[in-house]
Design a protein around this motif. Structure first.
Motif, PDB file in Angstrom:
ATOM      1  N   GLY A 130     -53.460 -19.412  61.735  1.00  0.00           N
ATOM      2  CA  GLY A 130     -54.638 -19.518  62.594  1.00  0.00           C
ATOM      3  C   GLY A 130     -55.425 -20.808  62.417  1.00  0.00           C
ATOM      4  N   VAL A 238     -41.514 -19.818  62.709  1.00  0.00           N
ATOM      5  CA  VAL A 238     -41.489 -21.017  61.875  1.00  0.00           C
ATOM      6  C   VAL A 238     -42.829 -21.727  62.013  1.00  0.00           C
ATOM      7  CG1 VAL A 238     -38.984 -21.391  62.060  1.00  0.00           C
ATOM      8  CG2 VAL A 238     -40.498 -22.345  63.811  1.00  0.00           C
ATOM      9  N   VAL A 273     -44.593 -14.827  54.184  1.00  0.00           N
ATOM     10  CA  VAL A 273     -45.838 -14.342  54.807  1.00  0.00           C
ATOM     11  C   VAL A 273     -45.683 -14.500  56.307  1.00  0.00           C
ATOM     12  CG1 VAL A 273     -48.197 -14.267  53.907  1.00  0.00           C
ATOM     13  CG2 VAL A 273     -46.852 -16.329  53.583  1.00  0.00           C
ATOM     14  N   ARG A 303     -53.145 -13.065  52.775  1.00  0.00           N
ATOM     15  CA  ARG A 303     -52.267 -11.972  53.213  1.00  0.00           C
ATOM     16  C   ARG A 303     -51.250 -11.619  52.121  1.00  0.00           C
ATOM     17  NH1 ARG A 303     -49.869 -14.295  58.700  1.00  0.00           N
ATOM     18  NH2 ARG A 303     -50.075 -16.213  57.492  1.00  0.00           N
TER      19      ARG A 303
HETATM   20  P1  IMO Z   1     -47.052 -23.604  51.658  1.00  0.00           P
HETATM   21  O1  IMO Z   1     -47.038 -25.100  51.762  1.00  0.00           O
HETATM   22  C1  IMO Z   1     -45.958 -19.787  53.470  1.00  0.00           C
HETATM   23  C2  IMO Z   1     -46.099 -19.553  57.844  1.00  0.00           C
HETATM   24  C3  IMO Z   1     -47.156 -18.656  58.441  1.00  0.00           C
HETATM   25  C4  IMO Z   1     -46.439 -18.201  59.696  1.00  0.00           C
HETATM   26  C5  IMO Z   1     -45.678 -19.457  60.126  1.00  0.00           C
HETATM   27  C6  IMO Z   1     -46.386 -20.274  61.195  1.00  0.00           C
HETATM   28  O2  IMO Z   1     -48.216 -23.066  50.919  1.00  0.00           O
HETATM   29  O3  IMO Z   1     -45.741 -23.101  51.142  1.00  0.00           O
HETATM   30  P2  IMO Z   1     -48.485 -21.903  61.140  1.00  0.00           P
HETATM   31  O4  IMO Z   1     -49.930 -21.626  60.825  1.00  0.00           O
HETATM   32  O5  IMO Z   1     -47.862 -22.963  60.295  1.00  0.00           O
HETATM   33  O6  IMO Z   1     -48.261 -22.153  62.610  1.00  0.00           O
HETATM   34  O7  IMO Z   1     -47.739 -20.509  60.828  1.00  0.00           O
HETATM   35  O8  IMO Z   1     -45.528 -20.234  58.954  1.00  0.00           O
HETATM   36  N1  IMO Z   1     -46.614 -20.587  56.891  1.00  0.00           N
HETATM   37  C7  IMO Z   1     -46.480 -20.513  55.569  1.00  0.00           C
HETATM   38  N2  IMO Z   1     -45.967 -19.527  54.797  1.00  0.00           N
HETATM   39  N3  IMO Z   1     -46.410 -20.926  52.905  1.00  0.00           N
HETATM   40  C8  IMO Z   1     -46.912 -21.924  53.672  1.00  0.00           C
HETATM   41  O9  IMO Z   1     -47.251 -23.121  53.188  1.00  0.00           O
HETATM   42  C9  IMO Z   1     -46.999 -21.727  55.076  1.00  0.00           C
HETATM   43  N4  IMO Z   1     -47.442 -22.475  56.110  1.00  0.00           N
HETATM   44  C10 IMO Z   1     -47.181 -21.772  57.219  1.00  0.00           C
HETATM   45  O10 IMO Z   1     -47.465 -17.583  57.573  1.00  0.00           O
HETATM   46  O11 IMO Z   1     -45.496 -17.219  59.371  1.00  0.00           O
END
Ligand code: IMO
Ligand code: GDP
Ligand code: MG
Length: 430
Positions: A130, A238, A273, A303
């Motif tokens: 978000g 993604v 997540v 979450r």
């Molecule tokens: P770090 O760097 C885990 C996931 C979101 C969602 C999808 C799209 O901490 O590993 P977005 O807001 O990017 O358009 O969301 O990607 N997501 C992550 N999941 N770690 C992250 O970053 C993430 N960045 C985005 O949960 O499923």
């Protein structure tokens, strides 16, 4: 001299922040090259926890930190993060934090579009953070984005906002039935951010190039993970950028010949997540126990993370996509005390064995994990400092992972702290 890229191999939250913080000791510059404040990278130093969303995780080691052109930046979040770090006694200013003039700006309408779309999709939502990440990259690709270089030119910025807000408000109101934005208040608010951030803005490609020429070592810090990559992940579940190592070049403005090694961060089990298929996901007590022991809650949104066994189908995919030279296995201590541990070695689909990660989500959703079961270990490994002092079953587990993915382990992490680490090979020593 070595220039190393660190990337996530799974679905993010592998412990990149911890490993970057630890390896930053050997680097002169740490560069983030993609993503934005969808990332949450945790570092624990002397028992104190720091979470960074935008500032590279080299900041605690007092290294020069760079926000690359491949990133999307919410200036209010960046300013808050700078203030937070300063309040913790960390030195942050234009001398040691540089922002690419070409990085794109997340605007209030990006966040509204992100949240409005997710709301409209209902149970078909992506489960984004978000933070406006996707809509900002979308405007970059359709050439309607605003970069730092435009943000700090108040006349150009005003023109751009005025022309784009009309279209955004039409879409927000008439299609998404969501809250619209006021251009005048955006202009005033963002002019204030521009004034504060202008001293940090520069051509970071030149900064990095000159540093490499002067014999300095660069650490590139990836965000998210290979299976959240816009091209290679579980599309459309993604993120909106390329998260793989190749993008360190595009997102920082350097050529591929400068990269000397790529380390993939591998959590000893798998988490995710947000929505999307996850073949090795656990829905039983073991999954719950791993979630609890691993404190698997998102560092950005809070979450609960979905948990499952280690999946070597996705790891082999990450090895190839990133050209991994080695891996760092993290959170191994979370598996302490399990009688047996499973490793997913392939999938079964319609009675056939699948060794390569499928592109079709329909296929992936129908894939069943095929497990190899190894004996677990009862010992608490969190204070172990040498590989040979690990229990034999732990060593066997690690050796089997190395064998299955044909990639050597450089680092084993047995706790969140910087020191709770076993280094087998330092990627900065060639
Ligand atoms: P770090 O760097 C885990 C996931 C979101 C969602 C999808 C799209 O901490 O590993 P977005 O807001 O990017 O358009 O969301 O990607 N997501 C992550 N999941 N770690 C992250 O970053 C993430 N960045 C985005 O949960 O499923
Ligand atoms: P990142 O997004 O890849 O940087 O990972 P996150 O910071 O989102 O999530 C990793 C979580 O695991 C953080 O809370 C870390 O402090 C923690 N962590 C990292 N390495 C280890 C480890 O080896 N053992 C344990 N128990 N926790 C770890
Ligand atoms: Mg994270």
């Amino acid at each position: 001299m070595s220039n190393i890229v660190i990337v996530g191999t799974q679905w993010g939250d592998e412990g990149k922040g911890k490993i970057v913080d630890m390896l930053a000791e050997f680097a002169d510059i740490v560069v983030r090259f993609q993503g934005g404040n969808n990332a949450g990278h945790t570092m624990v130093v002397k028992g104190e926890q720091f979470i960074s969303h935008l500032v590279p995780s080299g900041i605690l080691q007092n290294k020069t930190c760079i926000i690359g052109n491949g990133m999307v930046i919410d200036p209010s979040v960046l300013l808050e993060e700078i203030d937070y770090l300063i309040s913790k006694g960390i030195n942050v200013g234009p001398d040691n934090l540089k922002i690419s003039e070409k990085a794109h700006i997340i605007m209030p309408y990006h966040k509204h579009v992100d949240n409005g779309r997710e709301k409209m999709k209902g149970d078909k939502k992506i489960g984004t953070t978000g933070r406006g990440i996707g809509p900002c990259y979308e405007d970059k690709a359709t050439r309607r984005g605003i970069r730092f270089i435009e943000l700090i030119d108040t006349e150009v910025f005003k023109e751009k906002v005025k022309s784009i807000v009309k279209e955004k408000n039409f879409y927000l109101k008439n299609f998404l039935s969501y809250e619209t934005v006021d251009p005048e208040s955006i202009i005033n608010q963002y002019n204030d951010y521009a004034k504060k951030l202008a001293p940090y803005v520069t051509n970071i490609s030149i900064v990095i190039y000159d540093a490499i020429k002067a014999g300095k070592q660069i650490l590139f810090e990836g965000a998210q993970g290979a299976h959240l990559d816009i091209d290679h992940g579980t599309y459309p579940y993604v993120t909106s950028s390329n998260t793989i190592a190749g993008n360190a070049c595009g997102g920082a403005g350097i050529g591929p010949k400068e990269i000397t090694g790529v380390i993939g961060i591998v959590k000893a089990y798998t988490t995710r997540v947000g929505e999307g298929p996850f073949p090795a996901e656990l829905f039983d007590e073991t999954g719950g126990a791993i979630q609890k022991k691993g404190v698997e809650f998102g560092a950005t949104t809070g979450r609960k993370r979905r948990c499952g066994w280690l999946d070597t189908v996705i790891l082999r995919n990450a090895v190839r996509l990133n050209g991994l030279t080695g891996i760092a296995v993290t959170k191994l201590d979370v598996l302490d005390g399990l009688e047996t541990v499973n490793i997913c070695t392939s999938y079964e689909y319609n009675g056939k064995t699948v060794n390569d990660f499928p592109a079709s989500l329909k296929t992936l959703a129908a894939c069943k994990p095929v497990y190899e079961t190894l004996p677990g270990w009862s010992e608490d490994i969190s204070s172990i400092k040498k590989f040979e002092d690990l229990p034999q079953n732990t060593i066997n587990y690690l050796k089997r992972v190395e064998e299955l993915i044909e990639t050597p382990i450089y680092i084993v992490s047995v706790g969140p702290g910087r020191d709770e680490t076993i280094m087998l090979k330092n990627p900065f020593n060639k």
